[in-house]
Design a protein around this motif. Structure first.
Motif, short mmCIF file in Angstrom:
data_model
loop_
_atom_site.label_atom_id
_atom_site.label_comp_id
_atom_site.label_asym_id
_atom_site.label_seq_id
_atom_site.Cartn_x
_atom_site.Cartn_y
_atom_site.Cartn_z
N CYS A 140 5.46 8.09 2.35
CA CYS A 140 4.45 7.05 2.44
C CYS A 140 4.55 6.45 3.83
O CYS A 140 5.63 6.04 4.27
CB CYS A 140 4.71 5.98 1.38
SG CYS A 140 3.66 4.52 1.57
N PHE A 165 3.04 3.69 4.95
CA PHE A 165 2.90 2.23 5.03
C PHE A 165 4.14 1.69 5.76
O PHE A 165 5.26 2.14 5.50
CB PHE A 165 2.81 1.63 3.62
CG PHE A 165 2.39 0.18 3.59
CD1 PHE A 165 1.05 -0.17 3.47
CD2 PHE A 165 3.34 -0.83 3.68
CE1 PHE A 165 0.67 -1.51 3.46
CE2 PHE A 165 2.96 -2.16 3.65
CZ PHE A 165 1.62 -2.51 3.54
N HIS A 201 8.03 1.80 4.69
CA HIS A 201 8.24 2.51 3.42
C HIS A 201 8.89 3.88 3.56
O HIS A 201 9.50 4.39 2.64
CB HIS A 201 6.91 2.68 2.68
CG HIS A 201 6.38 1.40 2.10
ND1 HIS A 201 5.41 1.36 1.13
CD2 HIS A 201 6.70 0.11 2.35
CE1 HIS A 201 5.14 0.10 0.82
NE2 HIS A 201 5.90 -0.67 1.56
N GLY A 214 0.83 -1.21 0.00
CA GLY A 214 0.00 0.00 0.00
C GLY A 214 0.86 1.25 0.00
O GLY A 214 1.98 1.25 0.51
N HIS A 215 0.32 2.30 -0.59
CA HIS A 215 1.01 3.58 -0.59
C HIS A 215 0.03 4.71 -0.27
O HIS A 215 -1.14 4.63 -0.62
CB HIS A 215 1.64 3.89 -1.95
CG HIS A 215 2.65 2.89 -2.41
ND1 HIS A 215 3.71 2.48 -1.63
CD2 HIS A 215 2.75 2.21 -3.58
CE1 HIS A 215 4.44 1.60 -2.32
NE2 HIS A 215 3.87 1.40 -3.50
N MET A 258 10.54 5.84 0.56
CA MET A 258 9.49 6.59 -0.14
C MET A 258 9.27 7.95 0.50
O MET A 258 8.34 8.14 1.29
CB MET A 258 8.17 5.79 -0.13
CG MET A 258 8.26 4.48 -0.87
SD MET A 258 6.64 3.73 -1.06
CE MET A 258 5.94 4.72 -2.38
ZN ZN Z 1 4.40 2.92 0.22
#
Ligand code: ZN
Length: 150
Positions: free
Chosen positions: A134, A136, A139, A67-68, A143
């Motif tokens: 992000c 998640f 991440h 997921g992001h 990210m």
């Molecule tokens: Zn992500």
């Protein structure tokens, strides 16, 4: 005759620039199954009252495994906000409910999905050190990027 052409060009240039200024209040960001965003910096004009970021997940994996989302914070707060977000769980989009360090966040999406984060800029300072990342679990270290408001 020449003078008229010149005037016409000037007004054309003026309308071009005004269109450009409003366009810089929104951006599109892509994320993939390799845990990557396609941009390192998102720039917005200080004249923007609202910022809108469209997030496209170009991968195939579902939200529960890859997921992001996008979360906007002060750069210095990324890790702390991500850690609290992990405890909050996917039901809260991996963002602690009511977290005042967060300027805006989107929901978590999976491959093939798109979401848009829109938030007001009244708490942002011109030239501040802001970031998007992000939240998640795991991440945030990769990210993330810079969000410029100038
Ligand atoms: Zn992500």
């Amino acid at each position: 005759m020449k003078r008229l052409i010149k005037l016409g060009l000037l007004s054309l240039a003026a309308s071009f620039f005004s269109v450009n200024a409003s366009a810089s209040c929104s951006a599109t960001l892509e994320a993939n199954d390799m845990m990557q965003f396609n941009q390192k910096t998102l720039s917005f004009s200080k004249d923007c009252k609202e910022i809108s970021i469209e997030l496209k997940h170009t991968g195939k994996l579902p939200a529960k495994t890859m997921g992001h989302n996008i979360v906007v914070v002060d750069s210095a707060n990324i890790q702390a906000v991500a850690t609290d977000g992990m405890s909050a769980g996917i039901a809260n989009q991996y963002v602690k409910p009511g977290d005042e360090r967060v300027y805006g966040f989107s929901k978590i999406i999976g491959g093939g999905e798109t979401t848009t984060l829109t938030f007001k800029t009244d708490k942002l300072k011109v030239g501040g050190d802001y970031a998007f990342f992000c939240s998640f679990p795991g991440h945030w270290a990769i990210m993330k990027g810079k969000l410029e408001f100038k």
